[in-house]
Design an enzyme around this catalytic site. Structure first.
Site, PDB file in Angstrom:
ATOM      1  N   GLN A 128     -40.831 -36.487   6.199  1.00  0.00           N
ATOM      2  CA  GLN A 128     -40.167 -37.754   6.491  1.00  0.00           C
ATOM      3  C   GLN A 128     -41.129 -38.796   7.074  1.00  0.00           C
ATOM      4  OE1 GLN A 128     -36.193 -35.223   7.617  1.00  0.00           O
ATOM      5  NE2 GLN A 128     -36.127 -37.356   8.235  1.00  0.00           N
ATOM      6  N   ARG A 147     -32.591 -57.409  12.324  1.00  0.00           N
ATOM      7  CA  ARG A 147     -34.035 -57.573  12.580  1.00  0.00           C
ATOM      8  C   ARG A 147     -34.776 -56.264  12.443  1.00  0.00           C
ATOM      9  NH1 ARG A 147     -37.012 -59.327  16.795  1.00  0.00           N
ATOM     10  NH2 ARG A 147     -35.866 -57.965  18.208  1.00  0.00           N
ATOM     11  N   GLY A 148     -34.070 -55.165  12.467  1.00  0.00           N
ATOM     12  CA  GLY A 148     -34.713 -53.849  12.446  1.00  0.00           C
ATOM     13  C   GLY A 148     -35.182 -53.462  11.055  1.00  0.00           C
ATOM     14  N   CYS A 201     -30.369 -40.185   5.916  1.00  0.00           N
ATOM     15  CA  CYS A 201     -31.199 -40.647   4.792  1.00  0.00           C
ATOM     16  C   CYS A 201     -31.593 -39.517   3.831  1.00  0.00           C
ATOM     17  CB  CYS A 201     -32.435 -41.352   5.317  1.00  0.00           C
ATOM     18  SG  CYS A 201     -33.150 -40.573   6.768  1.00  0.00           S
ATOM     19  N   HIS A 258     -39.073 -40.890   2.172  1.00  0.00           N
ATOM     20  CA  HIS A 258     -38.974 -39.478   2.546  1.00  0.00           C
ATOM     21  C   HIS A 258     -39.125 -38.616   1.296  1.00  0.00           C
ATOM     22  CE1 HIS A 258     -37.901 -40.835   6.401  1.00  0.00           C
ATOM     23  NE2 HIS A 258     -36.619 -40.518   6.464  1.00  0.00           N
ATOM     24  N   ARG A 291     -41.597 -34.664  10.380  1.00  0.00           N
ATOM     25  CA  ARG A 291     -42.106 -36.041  10.336  1.00  0.00           C
ATOM     26  C   ARG A 291     -43.574 -35.985   9.911  1.00  0.00           C
ATOM     27  NH1 ARG A 291     -38.849 -39.904  10.418  1.00  0.00           N
ATOM     28  NH2 ARG A 291     -37.922 -39.414  12.432  1.00  0.00           N
TER      29      ARG A 291
HETATM   30  P1  NAP Z   1     -35.101 -50.281  14.356  1.00  0.00           P
HETATM   31  O1  NAP Z   1     -36.114 -50.657  13.321  1.00  0.00           O
HETATM   32  O2  NAP Z   1     -35.606 -49.682  15.612  1.00  0.00           O
HETATM   33  O3  NAP Z   1     -34.229 -51.592  14.677  1.00  0.00           O
HETATM   34  C1  NAP Z   1     -33.122 -51.554  15.564  1.00  0.00           C
HETATM   35  C2  NAP Z   1     -33.118 -52.797  16.442  1.00  0.00           C
HETATM   36  O4  NAP Z   1     -34.240 -52.775  17.332  1.00  0.00           O
HETATM   37  C3  NAP Z   1     -33.270 -54.131  15.754  1.00  0.00           C
HETATM   38  O5  NAP Z   1     -32.070 -54.527  15.171  1.00  0.00           O
HETATM   39  C4  NAP Z   1     -33.680 -55.050  16.884  1.00  0.00           C
HETATM   40  O6  NAP Z   1     -32.501 -55.439  17.594  1.00  0.00           O
HETATM   41  C5  NAP Z   1     -34.497 -54.111  17.793  1.00  0.00           C
HETATM   42  N1  NAP Z   1     -35.968 -54.307  17.769  1.00  0.00           N
HETATM   43  C6  NAP Z   1     -36.745 -54.126  18.849  1.00  0.00           C
HETATM   44  N2  NAP Z   1     -38.035 -54.317  18.544  1.00  0.00           N
HETATM   45  C7  NAP Z   1     -38.087 -54.635  17.244  1.00  0.00           C
HETATM   46  C8  NAP Z   1     -39.160 -54.941  16.354  1.00  0.00           C
HETATM   47  N3  NAP Z   1     -40.443 -54.936  16.754  1.00  0.00           N
HETATM   48  N4  NAP Z   1     -38.865 -55.206  15.059  1.00  0.00           N
HETATM   49  C9  NAP Z   1     -37.593 -55.186  14.632  1.00  0.00           C
HETATM   50  N5  NAP Z   1     -36.549 -54.907  15.443  1.00  0.00           N
HETATM   51  C10 NAP Z   1     -36.777 -54.621  16.747  1.00  0.00           C
HETATM   52  O7  NAP Z   1     -34.060 -49.239  13.782  1.00  0.00           O
HETATM   53  P2  NAP Z   1     -33.770 -48.796  12.264  1.00  0.00           P
HETATM   54  O8  NAP Z   1     -34.799 -47.826  11.827  1.00  0.00           O
HETATM   55  O9  NAP Z   1     -33.557 -50.011  11.451  1.00  0.00           O
HETATM   56  O10 NAP Z   1     -32.426 -47.948  12.443  1.00  0.00           O
HETATM   57  C11 NAP Z   1     -31.176 -48.554  12.698  1.00  0.00           C
HETATM   58  C12 NAP Z   1     -30.092 -47.487  12.594  1.00  0.00           C
HETATM   59  O11 NAP Z   1     -30.066 -46.988  11.253  1.00  0.00           O
HETATM   60  C13 NAP Z   1     -30.335 -46.268  13.496  1.00  0.00           C
HETATM   61  O12 NAP Z   1     -29.118 -45.802  13.985  1.00  0.00           O
HETATM   62  C14 NAP Z   1     -30.934 -45.245  12.546  1.00  0.00           C
HETATM   63  O13 NAP Z   1     -30.687 -43.922  12.960  1.00  0.00           O
HETATM   64  C15 NAP Z   1     -30.190 -45.572  11.266  1.00  0.00           C
HETATM   65  N6  NAP Z   1     -30.925 -45.166  10.066  1.00  0.00           N
HETATM   66  C16 NAP Z   1     -32.239 -45.462   9.960  1.00  0.00           C
HETATM   67  C17 NAP Z   1     -32.930 -45.081   8.815  1.00  0.00           C
HETATM   68  C18 NAP Z   1     -34.398 -45.359   8.679  1.00  0.00           C
HETATM   69  O14 NAP Z   1     -34.994 -44.885   7.717  1.00  0.00           O
HETATM   70  N7  NAP Z   1     -35.023 -46.123   9.566  1.00  0.00           N
HETATM   71  C19 NAP Z   1     -32.255 -44.416   7.782  1.00  0.00           C
HETATM   72  C20 NAP Z   1     -30.875 -44.141   7.906  1.00  0.00           C
HETATM   73  C21 NAP Z   1     -30.228 -44.544   9.063  1.00  0.00           C
HETATM   74  P3  NAP Z   1     -32.288 -56.874  18.274  1.00  0.00           P
HETATM   75  O15 NAP Z   1     -32.335 -57.945  17.223  1.00  0.00           O
HETATM   76  O16 NAP Z   1     -30.917 -56.774  18.875  1.00  0.00           O
HETATM   77  O17 NAP Z   1     -33.408 -56.986  19.262  1.00  0.00           O
END
Ligand code: NAP
Length: 369
Positions: free
Chosen positions: A164, A11-12, A137, A275, A268
């Site tokens: 970023q 979902r993230g 990333c 990025h 940032r």
């Molecule tokens: P994120 O968007 O914060 O999502 C992580 C989790 O937060 C989701 O799976 C969901 O879990 C929950 N969540 C809570 N509120 C949400 C909302 N409004 N919309 C969507 N999800 C929500 O994190 P992310 O950026 O994808 O990063 C995930 C991992 O990848 C981290 O460890 C990060 O360091 C790594 N990463 C990120 C990036 C990047 O560019 N973002 C790049 C490389 C690595 P539930 O379904 O369990 O609630």
């Protein structure tokens, strides 16, 4: 028989991009997907209903997770630390593919970026490695942009300045930036036609500095500003994001015993996605710009050398042009005035695609082919 693949964190921000890419490439026909969540347990979800019309499972249920042949998680470090070691301690022998940083430097894990280290990935699978992690990333995007120079061992050292995007910090941070810009615009929109621009600027600044301006995620205003600190502080004064550049690059390149020197200042900025990075590179020898362009563009199918012209730079070398694509444009290539071995370059990449979801999606292919 098709492998059972558990998805956590779909979902993230990274997870959504991963599922979109897998749908586009029809990857789901080769696996049995099972979806887990920390917050949506027992619900159905429209985004995934065609591939998973069932109730979402609990991402903390170790018994259900243990039934998976492969777990792909984009949930984050906290989740990995709570669940990974518990699963391994219960003798789970499945493959763990992770976007989070916590297992990256673990000696039992491999960092995955197959256009750069596919041989290492293949060998590791044969040796029985079970933990594969996407790298930072900016590191992945840098290695794809400069892959040709790395593979020909032409780099003595690099300093990087990053720009970023907000989405690098996740869904809630993206929403916070949008909220910040919305609040500012609502406060000044009536002034735009008739007021002096510096009066408007003063109002913008006082809005941003007001006590109730939303900064819960970034801890500082990002709209109309920037934040020159990402992640924790290391003992040597680097931020952890800066520390990752040398350590993860050399781990991907299998050069931890003989590391290439890299350092960074990570910032940032208020772009929403993608990025950007500015490199100063000390080359091992003086080679011409046209030779450098050939080396860079022949390394992988995604890197695109952008001519050092105003028109091409404005058109191709920015986050808006790159968002949602796998392209890795690299431009502003020129020798610095300080010497002919010093090269300057600027690149942009979609950190949700090549910087996170795509190496993980491709890792799954290594395990199911
Ligand atoms: P994120 O968007 O914060 O999502 C992580 C989790 O937060 C989701 O799976 C969901 O879990 C929950 N969540 C809570 N509120 C949400 C909302 N409004 N919309 C969507 N999800 C929500 O994190 P992310 O950026 O994808 O990063 C995930 C991992 O990848 C981290 O460890 C990060 O360091 C790594 N990463 C990120 C990036 C990047 O560019 N973002 C790049 C490389 C690595 P539930 O379904 O369990 O609630």
């Amino acid at each position: 028989m098709k492998k059972y693949v558990g998805f956590v964190g779909w979902r993230g921000t990274v997870g959504t991009v991963l599922i979109q890419r897998m749908l586009k490439e029809k990857d789901f026909k080769n696996i049995n997907p099972i979806f887990f969540s920390t917050s949506q347990i027992g619900k159905k979800n429209l985004f995934i209903q065609d591939i998973y019309p069932y109730y979402i499972k609990d991402a903390y249920n170790i018994l259900d997770l243990k039934k998976m042949d492969i777990i792909i998680t984009c949930q984050g470090t906290e989740y990995t630390e709570k669940v990974y070691f518990e699963l391994r301690s219960q003798n789970w022998k499945g493959y763990w593919i992770d976007a989070a940083s916590s297992l990256r430097m673990n000696k039992d894990s491999i960092l995955v970026l197959d256009p750069v280290n596919n041989v290492l990935i293949e060998e590791s699978i044969k040796k029985g490695v079970k933990t594969f992690v996407g790298s930072n990333c900016t590191v992945s995007l840098m290695l794809l942009a400069l892959g040709g120079l790395f593979s020909k061992n032409l780099i003595e050292w690099i300093t990087v300045h990053t720009y970023q995007a907000a989405s690098g910090s996740g869904a809630k941070s993206m929403l916070e930036l949008l909220q910040q810009t919305g609040i500012v615009f609502n406060n000044i929109s009536s002034l735009i036609v008739n007021s002096h621009v510096l009066e408007i600027e003063k109002k913008v600044n006082s809005t941003i500095q007001s006590a109730n301006f939303p900064i819960e995620n970034f801890k500082a205003p990002l709209a109309y500003s920037l934040i020159p600190w990402i992640d924790k502080k290391m003992k040597n004064g680097q931020s952890k994001e800066e520390w990752k550049v040398q350590s993860e690059t050399n781990k991907i390149l299998s050069r931890t015993d003989n590391p290439i020197r890299l350092d960074a200042t990570c910032v940032r900025i208020s772009s929403l996605r993608c990025h950007s990075q500015s490199f100063t590179i000390k080359l091992k020898k003086d080679i011409s710009i046209s030779e450098i362009e050939d080396i860079l563009s022949s390394h992988n199918p995604w890197v695109k050398v952008i001519p050092n012209t105003i028109k091409d730079t404005l058109r191709y070398l920015n986050p808006i042009a790159v968002t949602g694509t796998l392209n890795i444009p690299i431009g502003r290539l020129r020798k610095l005035t300080i010497g002919s071995k010093y090269l300057s370059a600027f690149t942009v990449g979609d950190q949700l695609l090549w910087g996170a979801a795509e190496p993980i999606r491709r890792m799954l292919h290594f395990l199911i082919k």
